[in-house]
Design an enzyme around this catalytic site. Structure first.
Site, PDB file in Angstrom:
ATOM      1  CB  VAL A  32       7.603  91.122  73.593  1.00 48.31           C
ATOM      2  CG1 VAL A  32       8.773  91.495  74.496  1.00 48.31           C
ATOM      3  CG2 VAL A  32       6.654  92.296  73.432  1.00 48.31           C
ATOM      4  CG  HIS A  33       9.492  84.719  73.366  1.00 49.68           C
ATOM      5  ND1 HIS A  33      10.393  84.579  74.394  1.00 49.68           N
ATOM      6  CD2 HIS A  33       9.453  83.520  72.734  1.00 49.68           C
ATOM      7  CE1 HIS A  33      10.880  83.345  74.385  1.00 49.68           C
ATOM      8  NE2 HIS A  33      10.326  82.684  73.386  1.00 49.68           N
TER       9      HIS A  33
END
Ligand code: HEM
Ligand code: SF4
Ligand code: SF4
Ligand code: SF4
Lengths: 243, 317
Positions: free
Chosen positions: A189-190
Site C-alpha cells: 500500500v505504501h
C-alpha cells in the site's frame, strides 16, 4: 541548481501530462537529505529482511537463500538485518513522530476515504503534512517492527535460544510470520500510494515536491509553510523565497 | 531373554535403505516408494532399566561425540539435559506411589521417539535437512541443516538440540548407519539388562505384550505400552509400569501431538499469507486501473503559486 532545472525534474515528468500548459511551479522542500538517507536505509533493510525472511517462510521461496550465500548465511544474517531495520526506523520515528500525531481532521478524512480513493481529493478535508493513511502506515510499521524485533529475538536461536520455553518460541514464530505478512501488505500500500499520487517519488528522491502537489495533497501544510517564518521551504519560480 | 541381533559379517554390504526409501523429506515433496520397508522400532522397558547409563556411553562412543565434563548438582541426571552431543539421557524421578506409599525410582531413557508423524520434519524450512525412511527412522542430514531451530519448535518431545559449534541440529539417529548394515542401535547393544531391545515394530509390540503381562502379574495393573497415537505412533516405544500417567516419568507427554501452533504456522498461515499478499497486490492493481493516477493539475500549481506569493494571513487553515 537552477530553478528551471528543478521545474523539469520536479514536475514535468511526474505530475504534468504532455500538452498541459506550463506553469512555472513553486518548489517545496519536503524532506531533508538526512531524512531521505534515513528512509532509504530503512527501506533497504526492509527489503533485505523480507527476502531473507521469506526464503525460510515456504519451500517455494527457499531459492532466495541463494541471494545471501545459502541457508546457513540467510539464517545468520536475517536477524542482523532486523537490528539494522530497527535502528533505521527508530531514526525515522524520532524525526517524524510529532507530525504523525493524530488530529481530529484525520477522523473526518477517514470518514471520506471513499472520496479520496476515487481521486476526488479536492472534496476532502484539508490535510497537514501527512494524511490519515500515511499516519496509519507510520504507526503500524512502528508497532509491527516492535512486534517483529520482540518475536525475532525469541526465535533467534543462536544467541537467545536458552532464554525462552519451546511453547513461547512457537507463539513467537507464528506471530513473527504473520507479522511479516502484514508488513509486506502495508509495504505494498505504501509503495502504491507513492506511485499512484504522481509527483510523490521526488519527495523521497530529491527531497522536493511541486507546489501543486503540496496544494493538492497537503494543503494545510503548504498554507502553514507559506505563512511561516521559515520561508525558504517554499520557493517561487523566480528563486526568491515566498514572503 | 530376547534373542540378541547376530553380529554382522565383516564383508562390506550395501546399505539396506537409502534415499530411494524416503517417505518424507523436509520442505520437499517426495514420491514415496511403492513398497514400504518393514517398520523397525526400539523398545525401552523402563521397568528393567537400572540407570547404569551404558546406553549413554555407547551412544557417545558410536557417534564419536564427547560430552563436556559436567557439574554435580545433586541429581543423577548427567548431563542435565539432552545436548548436541548426548542424543540420549537417563532421566531419574523419585516418585511416591500414592497407593502403596512406596518410593519408586523411575528411570527413563530420553531421546528421539522417531515419530510416524514427525513435528520436527514438518517445521523444518530447509529442503532435505530432515528425512524419514520408510522403515520409520527420522534422520537429520547435517549438510542441509541451516541451524534455524524450527525443529525444536516442531518436536512435541523437546528433542533436537542446536550445536553452538557448527549451528546444526542433532538428535538420536536410531543408529540409522548401524541399522542400514543389519546391526541394532549401539545403545541397545550396550544395555546389560535388555531394557533396550530393537527389531521390527510388530515384534517389539509383541515383546512388549509379554512384558506388560508379566508386570501386571506382579501388581502393576496400569502397566502398558507407550506408542502415542497423537503422532501416528512412534518407532521408539516404552513399556511403562504406570502407563496411565506417563508424565510422572520426567514429563513424558501424555497424548503428545504436534502443537496446534505449529500446525497453524506451517499450514493455514502460509496459504493465508500468500493469499493476503496476493489480494493486497490485486487491490492496488484494480484501484490503479479503475481510478487512474492521481495527477497534479496546472490549476493546482497556480493555486500553490498564489498561496506562496500571498500567504494567507493568520487564518486558521
Ligand atoms: C526486527 C527484527 C527482526 C528480527 C530480530 C528477526 C529475526 C528472525 C529470526 C531469528 C527468524 C528465524 C530464522 C533465522 O534464525 O534467521 C526470522 C524468521 C522470519 N522473519 Fe524475521 N526478524 C526481524 C524482522 C523481520 C521483518 C521486518 C520481516 C518481514 C519482512 C521478517 C520476516 C521473517 C520471515 C518471513 C521469517 C520466516 C518465518 C517462517 O518461517 O514462517 N522478519 N526472523
Ligand atoms: S535447525 Fe536444521 S534440522 Fe532443525 S529445522 Fe532448522 S534446518 Fe531443519
Ligand atoms: S521425537 Fe521430535 S525429533 Fe524425534 S522424530 Fe519426533 S518430532 Fe522429530
Ligand atoms: S539409537 Fe543410536 S543414536 Fe539413538 S540413542 Fe541409541 S545409540 Fe544413540
Amino acid at each position: 541548481m537552477s530553478v528551471t532545472n528543478e521545474r523539469r525534474e520536479v514536475v514535468k515528468g511526474d505530475a504534468l501530462e504532455k500538452g498541459d500548459p506550463v506553469v512555472e511551479p513553486v518548489v517545496v522542500v519536503r524532506y531533508s537529505t538526512a531524512a531521505r538517507i534515513n528512509h532509504w536505509l530503512t527501506a533497504g533493510g526492509f527489503v533485505l529482511l523480507a527476502l531473507s525472511g521469506f526464503a525460510l517462510f515456504h519451500p517455494s521461496l527457499y531459492w532466495l537463500t541463494g541471494l545471501f550465500g545459502g541457508g546457513q548465511w540467510t539464517r545468520t544474517i536475517h536477524p542482523w538485518f532486523g537490528v539494522f531495520l530497527f535502528l533505521g526506523f527508530t531514526g525515522l520515528f524520532l524525526r517524524f513522530w510529532r507530525v504523525n500525531l493524530w488530529s481530529p481532521a484525520d477522523g473526518s478524512w477517514l470518514k471520506n476515504i471513499h472520496t479520496f480513493l476515487a481521486g476526488d481529493e479536492d472534496k476532502m478535508p484539508e490535510v497537514g503534512r501527512f494524511n490519515f493513511a500515511q499516519k496509519a502506515v507510520f504507526w503500524w510499521m512502528g508497532i509491527l517492527i516492535l512486534i517483529m524485533i520482540g518475536t525475532g529475538v525469541v526465535i533467534w536461536e543462536q544467541y537467545f535460544g536458552a532464554y525462552t520455553t519451546v511453547e513461547q518460541k512457537r507463539v513467537a514464530v507464528l506471530v513473527h510470520s504473520l507479522g511479516a505478512i502484514v508488513m509486506v501488505c502495508i509495504l505494498i500500500v505504501h509503495i502504491y500510494g507513492a506511485v499512484w499520487a504522481r509527483g510523490t517519488m521526488t519527495a523521497m528522491v530529491k527531497g522536493k515536491v511541486s507546489g501543486g502537489w503540496a496544494f493538492k495533497h497537503h494543503r494545510m501544510w503548504l498554507r502553514q509553510l507559506a505563512r511561516s517564518e521559515k520561508t525558504n521551504h517554499v520557493r517561487t519560480p523566480t528563486g526568491t523565497p515566498a514572503e | 531373554m530376547f534373542p540378541p541381533l547376530p553380529n554382522p559379517t565383516t564383508a562390506p554390504t550395501p546399505p539396506r535403505f537409502g534415499d530411494q526409501d524416503l517417505i518424507r523429506r523436509s520442505a520437499s515433496t517426495v514420491t514415496p516408494p511403492a513398497k514400504r520397508q518393514t517398520e523397525v522400532a526400539k523398545l525401552i522397558d523402563v521397568s528393567k532399566c537400572i540407570g547404569c547409563k551404558a546406553c549413554q556411553s555407547a551412544c557417545l562412543q558410536w557417534n564419536d561425540m564427547v560430552e563436556e565434563v559436567g557439574v554435580n548438582v545433586g541429581v543423577y541426571d548427567n548431563p542435565h539435559d539432552l545436548t548436541p552431543a548426548s542424543f540420549t539421557l537417563m532421566r531419574f524421578t523419585e516418585w511416591e506411589n500414592p497407593e502403596t506409599k512406596n518410593l519408586e525410582w523411575l528411570i527413563r531413557k530420553d531421546g528421539c521417539m522417531h515419530c510416524e508423524d514427525p513435528g520436527c520434519l514438518k517445521a523444518c524450512p530447509a529442503p532435505g535437512a530432515i528425512v524419514q525412511y520408510s522403515n520409520g527412522i527420522v534422520d537429520f542430514v547435517h549438510d542441509n541443516c541451516i541451524g534455524c531451530g524450527y525443529c525444536v519448535k516442531g518436536c512435541p518431545f523437546d528433542i533436537p538440540r542446536i550445536s553452538k559449534v557448527d549451528n546444526k541440529a542433532y538428535k538420536c539417529t536410531l543408529c540409522s548407519d548401524r541399522v542400514a548394515v543389519g546391526q541394532g542401535p549401539a545403545c541397545a547393544k550396550a544395555c546389560p539388562t535388555q531394557a533396550i531391545v530393537f527389531g521390527t515394530k510388530d515384534d517389539m509390540k509383541q515383546w512388549a505384550d509379554g512384558r506388560i503381562k508379566d508386570l501386571k502379574s506382579r501388581g502393576f495393573k496400569n502397566a502398558g505400552l507407550y506408542d502415542p497415537p497423537g503422532v501416528g505412533g512412534t518407532h521408539v516405544m516404552y513399556v511403562l509400569h504406570h502407563a496411565d500417567k506417563p508424565e510422572i516419568y520426567a514429563g513424558l507427554p501424555n497424548n503428545p501431538r504436534i502443537s496446534p501452533l505449529v500446525e497453524i504456522w506451517k499450514g493455514v498461515a502460509k496459504y493465508a499469507g500468500f493469499a493476503a499478499i496476493g489480494a493486497m497486490a490485486a487491490v492496488t492493481v484494480v484501484h490503479g486501473i479503475f481510478s487512474g493516477a492521481s495527477r497534479v493539475s496546472p490549476h493546482d500549481e497556480e493555486k500553490a503559486k498564489e498561496m506562496a506569493e500571498k500567504p494567507p494571513a493568520g487564518e486558521n487553515a
